[in-house]
Design an enzyme around this catalytic site. Structure first.
Site, short mmCIF file in Angstrom:
data_model
loop_
_atom_site.label_atom_id
_atom_site.label_comp_id
_atom_site.label_asym_id
_atom_site.label_seq_id
_atom_site.Cartn_x
_atom_site.Cartn_y
_atom_site.Cartn_z
N THR A 29 73.56 68.66 -21.33
CA THR A 29 72.42 69.56 -21.04
C THR A 29 72.80 70.76 -20.17
O THR A 29 71.91 71.45 -19.67
CB THR A 29 71.28 68.79 -20.32
OG1 THR A 29 71.79 68.32 -19.06
CG2 THR A 29 70.76 67.64 -21.14
N TRP A 30 74.09 70.97 -19.96
CA TRP A 30 74.50 72.10 -19.11
C TRP A 30 74.01 73.40 -19.73
O TRP A 30 74.24 73.61 -20.92
CB TRP A 30 76.02 72.10 -18.95
CG TRP A 30 76.52 73.04 -17.89
CD1 TRP A 30 75.78 73.64 -16.91
CD2 TRP A 30 77.87 73.46 -17.70
NE1 TRP A 30 76.60 74.40 -16.12
CE2 TRP A 30 77.88 74.33 -16.58
CE3 TRP A 30 79.08 73.19 -18.35
CZ2 TRP A 30 79.05 74.92 -16.11
CZ3 TRP A 30 80.24 73.79 -17.88
CH2 TRP A 30 80.22 74.64 -16.76
N ASP B 55 72.98 63.40 -20.75
CA ASP B 55 73.76 63.68 -19.55
C ASP B 55 73.24 64.95 -18.88
O ASP B 55 73.15 65.99 -19.51
CB ASP B 55 75.23 63.88 -19.91
CG ASP B 55 76.07 64.25 -18.70
OD1 ASP B 55 76.45 63.32 -17.96
OD2 ASP B 55 76.31 65.45 -18.46
N TYR C 250 72.68 71.51 -12.67
CA TYR C 250 72.37 72.34 -13.83
C TYR C 250 71.03 73.06 -13.63
O TYR C 250 69.97 72.43 -13.58
CB TYR C 250 72.34 71.50 -15.13
CG TYR C 250 73.65 70.77 -15.42
CD1 TYR C 250 74.84 71.15 -14.81
CD2 TYR C 250 73.70 69.71 -16.30
CE1 TYR C 250 76.03 70.50 -15.06
CE2 TYR C 250 74.89 69.05 -16.58
CZ TYR C 250 76.05 69.45 -15.94
OH TYR C 250 77.23 68.79 -16.19
N GLN D 173 83.80 60.82 -15.64
CA GLN D 173 83.44 61.84 -16.65
C GLN D 173 84.35 63.04 -16.45
O GLN D 173 84.36 63.65 -15.38
CB GLN D 173 81.97 62.25 -16.49
CG GLN D 173 81.54 63.21 -17.57
CD GLN D 173 80.08 63.65 -17.46
OE1 GLN D 173 79.80 64.83 -17.23
NE2 GLN D 173 79.15 62.73 -17.63
N TYR E 63 83.64 65.28 -21.43
CA TYR E 63 82.75 66.44 -21.45
C TYR E 63 83.42 67.62 -22.15
O TYR E 63 84.64 67.63 -22.34
CB TYR E 63 82.20 66.77 -20.07
CG TYR E 63 83.10 67.39 -19.01
CD1 TYR E 63 83.60 68.68 -19.13
CD2 TYR E 63 83.35 66.71 -17.82
CE1 TYR E 63 84.37 69.26 -18.13
CE2 TYR E 63 84.12 67.27 -16.80
CZ TYR E 63 84.63 68.56 -16.96
OH TYR E 63 85.36 69.13 -15.97
N1 LIG Z 1 80.98 66.51 -15.19
C1 LIG Z 1 81.26 67.78 -15.32
O1 LIG Z 1 81.85 68.43 -14.43
C2 LIG Z 1 80.87 68.48 -16.60
C3 LIG Z 1 81.44 69.72 -16.92
C4 LIG Z 1 81.09 70.31 -18.13
C5 LIG Z 1 80.17 69.68 -18.97
N2 LIG Z 1 79.59 68.49 -18.61
C6 LIG Z 1 78.59 67.82 -19.48
O2 LIG Z 1 79.12 67.74 -20.79
C7 LIG Z 1 78.25 68.41 -21.70
C8 LIG Z 1 79.02 69.02 -22.84
O3 LIG Z 1 79.94 69.96 -22.39
P1 LIG Z 1 79.74 71.54 -22.56
O4 LIG Z 1 78.29 71.87 -22.64
O5 LIG Z 1 80.55 72.17 -21.49
O6 LIG Z 1 80.50 71.88 -23.90
P2 LIG Z 1 80.38 71.41 -25.41
O7 LIG Z 1 79.33 70.41 -25.60
O8 LIG Z 1 81.76 71.09 -25.85
O9 LIG Z 1 80.00 72.79 -26.10
C9 LIG Z 1 78.69 73.30 -26.09
C10 LIG Z 1 78.66 74.51 -26.99
O10 LIG Z 1 79.06 74.09 -28.31
C11 LIG Z 1 78.04 74.40 -29.25
N3 LIG Z 1 77.99 73.29 -30.22
C12 LIG Z 1 77.47 72.07 -30.06
N4 LIG Z 1 77.59 71.34 -31.18
C13 LIG Z 1 78.21 72.14 -32.07
C14 LIG Z 1 78.62 71.98 -33.42
N5 LIG Z 1 78.40 70.85 -34.08
N6 LIG Z 1 79.24 73.04 -34.04
C15 LIG Z 1 79.48 74.19 -33.38
N7 LIG Z 1 79.11 74.40 -32.11
C16 LIG Z 1 78.49 73.38 -31.47
C17 LIG Z 1 76.77 74.55 -28.46
O11 LIG Z 1 75.92 75.45 -29.15
P3 LIG Z 1 74.31 75.38 -29.18
O12 LIG Z 1 73.86 74.96 -27.81
O13 LIG Z 1 73.92 76.76 -29.55
O14 LIG Z 1 73.88 74.36 -30.21
C18 LIG Z 1 77.28 75.11 -27.15
O15 LIG Z 1 77.46 76.50 -27.24
C19 LIG Z 1 77.52 69.43 -20.81
O16 LIG Z 1 76.40 69.98 -21.40
C20 LIG Z 1 77.27 68.58 -19.58
O17 LIG Z 1 76.20 67.72 -19.79
C21 LIG Z 1 79.97 67.87 -17.45
#
Ligand SMILES: NC(=O)c1ccc[n+]([C@@H]2O[C@H](COP(=O)([O-])OP(=O)(O)OC[C@H]3O[C@@H](n4cnc5c(N)ncnc54)[C@H](OP(=O)(O)O)[C@@H]3O)[C@@H](O)[C@H]2O)c1
Length: 288
Positions: free
Chosen positions: A25-26, A54, A59, A169, A197
């Site tokens: 949900t970031w 998550d 966020y 994570q 992540y």
């Molecule tokens: N613990 C930590 O420090 C930490 C750090 C980073 C992230 N996180 C968690 O992990 C989650 C996921 O990581 P993230 O948001 O950094 O990156 P991610 O999920 O790898 O990438 C998100 C991006 O990918 C796009 N996307 C999603 N599914 C897709 C698909 N099937 N095809 C093409 N593009 C796609 C999304 O677009 P749309 O939104 O336009 O659909 C968004 O722009 C976060 O949201 C957060 O909850 C935790």
């Protein structure tokens, strides 16, 4: 694929199951004009069985938790809720108060898995004490950490309550494989699942580099899939890795759910190893 089909689970050290594919949900909740579609995306994901959500107090400074609270209001029991405390809030008293604020925003009275977002200056013993207290009071069911490398895990695991750390994570995708050298084996030996992540490569430039690679594109077309689905299937072929892609577009949500059904062949894995080689030495934990 039937809409109610369940997502496979793996076990936390407590014995509780955790779904291996969830929703990040970031950046959600930050733009009011996207609120409606982001809530709809999360609810679509829930309908498709991606019941792990998550989030973090960080966020949108609480805005993502509020949005999640709204998305799950009528279906809390079917959700596996993960949220995180800021390191500067992770004192004995601060974590208890931060958790109370998160619970209010999430409109629930318990969190399934509560994580320390990254390591800060507060002694780990204090944070773990707070986590244990929260668990005793029933406010959280399990607790864990995020962005911890092996040395941090070693240190955390020896303190009181350290043996109950349920997950770490961390950044993990095809383009960031450093944890395969030591962190994954360390956690695996202790039956601690890792939450991956940024599984499809958070930033657009990195996403292009990873998902645009010819090898991943060829494999995707062989499976009648998209490169993002191959990136997820590559993570999910490991039974104890939990992937939490963030998707606000419905087509991405559907794609991500369907990635769980893709079985990569040994040949596919070899081609991916060629394009994105596994580590051949220790690489300090990378983070976003
Ligand atoms: N613990 C930590 O420090 C930490 C750090 C980073 C992230 N996180 C968690 O992990 C989650 C996921 O990581 P993230 O948001 O950094 O990156 P991610 O999920 O790898 O990438 C998100 C991006 O990918 C796009 N996307 C999603 N599914 C897709 C698909 N099937 N095809 C093409 N593009 C796609 C999304 O677009 P749309 O939104 O336009 O659909 C968004 O722009 C976060 O949201 C957060 O909850 C935790």
């Amino acid at each position: 694929m039937p809409i109610s089909s369940e997502v496979r689970t793996t076990l936390l050290p407590s014995g509780r199951p955790i779904p291996v594919l969830g929703q990040g949900t970031w950046t959600m909740g930050e733009d009011p004009s996207r609120r409606h579609s982001e809530i709809a995306a999360l609810r679509l994901g829930l309908d498709l069985g991606m019941t792990l959500i998550d989030t973090a107090e960080m966020y949108g400074e609480g805005a993502a938790e509020e949005l999640v609270g709204e998305a799950i209001a009528d279906r809390r029991e079917g959700v596996f809720l993960v949220t995180k405390v800021y390191p500067h809030n992770a004192t004995r008293r601060g974590a208890v108060e931060a958790c109370a604020r998160s619970l209010r925003r999430l409109k629930t009275n318990y969190i399934d898995l509560y994580l320390l977002h990254w390591r800060g200056d507060v002694p780990l013993t204090e944070t773990l004490e707070a986590f244990q207290l929260l668990k005793e009071k029933g406010r959280i069911r399990d607790y864990g950490v995020s962005n911890f490398d092996v040395d941090d895990m070693e240190e955390a695991s020896v303190g009181r309550g350290g043996d109950k750390i349920a997950t770490d994570q961390v950044l993990y995708n095809l383009a960031h494989r450093g944890i395969e050298w030591d962190l994954i084996p360390w956690c695996r030996a202790r039956r601690i699942p890792i939450m991956a992540y940024s599984p499809v490569g958070h930033r657009s430039a990195e996403q292009k580099r990873m998902l645009g690679h010819p090898n991943i594109r060829t494999i995707a077309s062989r499976h009648d899939a998209t490169p993002a689905q191959v990136a997820l299937a590559w993570l999910l072929r490991q039974p104890d890795i939990v992937a939490i892609p963030k998707a606000s577009r419905p087509e991405h949500v559907r794609e991500n759910r369907a990635a769980l059904e893709i079985e990569l062949t040994a040949g596919d894995i070899k081609e991916l190893d060629k394009a994105f080689p596994p580590p051949d030495r220790k690489i300090p934990l990378e983070m976003l």
